[in-house]
Design an enzyme around this catalytic site. Sequence first.
Site, mmCIF file in Angstrom:
data_model
loop_
_atom_site.group_PDB
_atom_site.id
_atom_site.type_symbol
_atom_site.label_atom_id
_atom_site.label_comp_id
_atom_site.label_asym_id
_atom_site.label_seq_id
_atom_site.Cartn_x
_atom_site.Cartn_y
_atom_site.Cartn_z
ATOM 1 N N HIS A 54 0.831 -1.206 0.000
ATOM 2 C CA HIS A 54 0.000 0.000 0.000
ATOM 3 C C HIS A 54 0.861 1.250 0.000
ATOM 4 O O HIS A 54 2.070 1.212 0.241
ATOM 5 C CB HIS A 54 -0.962 0.005 1.195
ATOM 6 C CG HIS A 54 -0.314 0.041 2.545
ATOM 7 N ND1 HIS A 54 0.144 1.198 3.137
ATOM 8 C CD2 HIS A 54 -0.055 -0.944 3.441
ATOM 9 C CE1 HIS A 54 0.641 0.938 4.326
ATOM 10 N NE2 HIS A 54 0.551 -0.359 4.531
ATOM 11 N N CYS A 60 3.401 -5.464 6.321
ATOM 12 C CA CYS A 60 3.027 -5.033 4.978
ATOM 13 C C CYS A 60 4.186 -4.298 4.304
ATOM 14 O O CYS A 60 5.143 -3.877 4.944
ATOM 15 C CB CYS A 60 1.806 -4.123 5.032
ATOM 16 S SG CYS A 60 0.303 -4.983 5.509
#
Length: 258
Positions: free
Chosen positions: A217, A233
Site C-alpha cells: 500500500h 506489509c
Amino acid sequence: MRTNLLRTAAAAALAFLLTGCAGDTSSAVRPETAGGVSRATRSEPMGDVSRATRPGPAGGVSSKIASVRGSRITVYGAKEGARTRTITSPNDYGVTRVFLVERDEGKWLQVLLPIRPNGSKGWIKAADVTLAETAHRVEIDRGAFGFTVYDGDRAVRTGRVATGEAGTPTPPGRYFLTELVRPVDQDGAYGAYAFGLSGFSPVLRSFAGGPGQLAIHGTNKPSAIGTRASHGCVRVSDDDITWMAKNLAIGTPVVVRG
C-alpha cells in the site's frame, strides 16, 4: 488485515486488512455515500483481471491467472484426489476469487492458495475457472528496500519500499495480488491504494479482528520508506502504488526476497 466485507462495513474491513501495516487506523476510512456507492463507504474494491489477457512478451515470461466462474470452487490435494477445502467467490471484498497458476496440466491446474501457511498449493479443475495471462510480476528485495516491476524480462518500474519491523517481519515467499482497495482518505496512513496479498504475517495470527493478511500500500509518511517500519506489509510511495493500480491486474505474482 482483513475481515469479511460481506458481513461488515467496508470501513471496518479496510482497517482489518491494513491494521498492523501502519500504526494508526483512525484515518483509514470514513462513512461516505457520495458517488452512488451502495456500501457504507467508498473504500472500493477496484481490481480485476480484464487487463491481464494479452500476448506474452518476446522473452516468453508470463503467468496464468485463474478466475473462479461460480460462487465456490473445490480444491483438491492431488489430481483426482480427495477434496481438501471449498473456497467461495467473490472474496471478502466482493472481488472475483482468483488464483495464481503454478502448473497447467490441461483438465487440472495446480494453484497457489491465499491461505495459511504461506506457499500452500492445491489442485482445481480447469473447467471451474477462466484463464487469463499476465506478463507482469513484482519482485521485492527486503535487504535493499527496493522493488522492481517486470513486463516479461524487462524492468518497467523500480522504487523503494518500507518493510516489516524486526518483531513483525515481511515474510519472503511467492504471493499474488488478491484485491485492490481505494481508501476514502487519499492522504491517510495507507495512501492512494492498497493491494491485498495472498500471504499472511508469520507472527500476527490475528490482529484487530482480521487474520493478519499482508498488503502492498501507499503511505502518508514517505520518510519511512527505506526502513523497517510496518507490522509486515510493504509500503511504497503514492506515485508507485498509483502506477501499480493502473497497470497491474489482480492475480499478478509478487515475489519477496532477501
